[in-house]
Design a protein around this motif. Structure first.
Motif, mmCIF file in Angstrom:
data_model
loop_
_atom_site.group_PDB
_atom_site.id
_atom_site.type_symbol
_atom_site.label_atom_id
_atom_site.label_comp_id
_atom_site.label_asym_id
_atom_site.label_seq_id
_atom_site.Cartn_x
_atom_site.Cartn_y
_atom_site.Cartn_z
ATOM 1 N N UNK A 249 34.357 -24.991 -43.573
ATOM 2 C CA UNK A 249 34.053 -26.041 -42.742
ATOM 3 C C UNK A 249 32.574 -26.666 -43.126
ATOM 4 N N UNK A 250 32.120 -26.141 -44.254
ATOM 5 C CA UNK A 250 30.719 -26.900 -44.861
ATOM 6 C C UNK A 250 31.053 -27.827 -45.837
ATOM 7 N N UNK A 251 30.357 -28.925 -46.165
ATOM 8 C CA UNK A 251 30.642 -30.060 -47.012
ATOM 9 C C UNK A 251 29.316 -30.362 -47.877
ATOM 10 N N UNK A 252 29.934 -31.185 -48.844
ATOM 11 C CA UNK A 252 28.813 -31.791 -49.931
ATOM 12 C C UNK A 252 29.240 -33.168 -49.897
ATOM 13 N N UNK A 253 28.185 -33.994 -49.867
ATOM 14 C CA UNK A 253 28.324 -35.396 -49.903
ATOM 15 C C UNK A 253 27.572 -35.753 -51.079
ATOM 16 N N UNK A 254 27.935 -36.494 -52.151
ATOM 17 C CA UNK A 254 27.116 -37.291 -53.214
ATOM 18 C C UNK A 254 26.812 -38.659 -52.972
ATOM 19 N N UNK A 255 25.565 -38.888 -52.891
ATOM 20 C CA UNK A 255 24.979 -40.410 -52.385
ATOM 21 C C UNK A 255 24.671 -40.900 -54.084
ATOM 22 N N UNK A 256 24.097 -42.005 -53.863
ATOM 23 C CA UNK A 256 23.694 -42.942 -55.082
ATOM 24 C C UNK A 256 22.497 -42.130 -55.672
ATOM 25 N N UNK A 257 21.476 -41.523 -55.287
ATOM 26 C CA UNK A 257 20.438 -40.838 -55.479
ATOM 27 C C UNK A 257 20.032 -39.302 -55.034
ATOM 28 N N UNK A 258 20.942 -38.906 -54.146
ATOM 29 C CA UNK A 258 20.610 -37.482 -53.816
ATOM 30 C C UNK A 258 22.022 -36.902 -53.336
ATOM 31 N N UNK A 259 22.003 -35.640 -53.091
ATOM 32 C CA UNK A 259 23.278 -34.752 -52.778
ATOM 33 C C UNK A 259 22.873 -34.205 -51.363
ATOM 34 N N UNK A 260 23.697 -34.167 -50.441
ATOM 35 C CA UNK A 260 23.651 -33.654 -49.117
ATOM 36 C C UNK A 260 24.609 -32.412 -49.052
ATOM 37 N N UNK A 261 23.951 -31.385 -48.535
ATOM 38 C CA UNK A 261 24.717 -29.971 -48.283
ATOM 39 C C UNK A 261 24.696 -29.910 -46.720
ATOM 40 N N UNK A 262 25.875 -29.743 -46.243
ATOM 41 C CA UNK A 262 25.833 -29.472 -44.667
ATOM 42 C C UNK A 262 26.543 -28.103 -44.701
ATOM 43 N N UNK A 263 25.927 -27.170 -44.154
ATOM 44 C CA UNK A 263 26.333 -25.894 -43.920
ATOM 45 C C UNK A 263 26.861 -25.549 -42.560
ATOM 46 N N UNK A 264 27.909 -25.088 -42.177
ATOM 47 C CA UNK A 264 28.399 -24.818 -41.044
ATOM 48 C C UNK A 264 28.099 -23.382 -40.497
ATOM 49 N N UNK A 265 27.405 -23.363 -39.401
ATOM 50 C CA UNK A 265 27.080 -21.753 -38.945
ATOM 51 C C UNK A 265 28.189 -21.082 -38.242
ATOM 52 N N UNK A 266 28.092 -19.876 -38.285
ATOM 53 C CA UNK A 266 28.912 -19.106 -37.617
ATOM 54 C C UNK A 266 28.617 -18.925 -36.191
ATOM 55 N N UNK A 267 29.249 -19.405 -35.417
ATOM 56 C CA UNK A 267 29.090 -18.930 -34.024
ATOM 57 C C UNK A 267 28.718 -17.679 -33.573
ATOM 58 N N UNK A 268 27.764 -17.363 -33.098
ATOM 59 C CA UNK A 268 27.356 -15.966 -32.466
ATOM 60 C C UNK A 268 27.865 -15.584 -31.134
ATOM 61 N N UNK A 269 27.608 -14.435 -30.513
ATOM 62 C CA UNK A 269 28.126 -14.105 -29.247
ATOM 63 C C UNK A 269 27.755 -15.030 -28.144
ATOM 64 N N UNK A 270 26.360 -15.543 -28.166
ATOM 65 C CA UNK A 270 25.774 -16.400 -27.387
ATOM 66 C C UNK A 270 25.619 -17.829 -27.607
ATOM 67 N N UNK A 271 26.498 -18.377 -28.735
ATOM 68 C CA UNK A 271 26.037 -19.404 -29.131
ATOM 69 C C UNK A 271 25.882 -19.512 -30.731
ATOM 70 N N UNK A 272 25.293 -20.789 -31.253
ATOM 71 C CA UNK A 272 24.952 -20.620 -32.679
ATOM 72 C C UNK A 272 23.531 -20.283 -32.822
ATOM 73 N N UNK A 273 23.506 -19.201 -33.670
ATOM 74 C CA UNK A 273 22.077 -18.833 -34.115
ATOM 75 C C UNK A 273 20.835 -19.724 -34.652
ATOM 76 N N UNK A 274 19.940 -19.659 -34.403
ATOM 77 C CA UNK A 274 18.610 -20.516 -34.881
ATOM 78 C C UNK A 274 18.332 -19.940 -36.386
#
Length: 120
Positions: free
Chosen positions: A22-47
């Motif tokens: 569920x993580x993504x890589x987007x290549x833009x004109x002058x940079x790359x964006x990495x979006x990492x999907x966190x694993x949901x913990x017992x009480x929600x997403x960890x910080x």
């Protein structure tokens, strides 16, 4: 790739777990964006304080039926391992006196913030 070149970004020992599918890589004109999907913990997403853990990662799964005094000792060990020299001194003295049956009274200067941190 970016500018006609393929790049590799490698980070090991991430602070928390991610979901690669569920993580993504987007290549833009002058940079790359990495979006990492966190694993949901017992009480929600960890910080995440950092992308990479400072030391060895601690196992995420904790036993619910564990002895409460053992978890307190684990917390004290973590404080000692991650703390600065003053923290280690205070915890070491407290443990030493506890073994001898004495009550530990920290000195007032041990409890103060280091110079420069408490100044406005």
């Amino acid at each position: 790739g970016l500018d006609g070149k393929n790049h590799r970004f490698l980070k090991t020992n991430l602070e928390k777990d991610i979901v690669p599918s569920e993580s993504h890589v987007k290549v833009k004109k002058n940079h790359v964006i990495l979006t990492l999907k966190k694993v949901k913990g017992e009480y929600g997403y960890d910080h995440w304080a950092d992308l990479v853990a400072k030391g060895k990662r601690k196992p995420a799964a904790a036993k619910k039926d564990a002895d409460p005094s053992a978890s307190i000792m684990d917390m004290m060990k973590d404080l000692y391992d991650d703390g600065d020299d003053n923290m280690k001194k205070i915890i070491g003295e407290a443990m030493y006196k506890a073994k001898r049956g004495e009550k530990y009274e920290p000195k007032a200067d041990d409890l103060q913030m280091p110079r420069g941190l408490d100044d406005p």
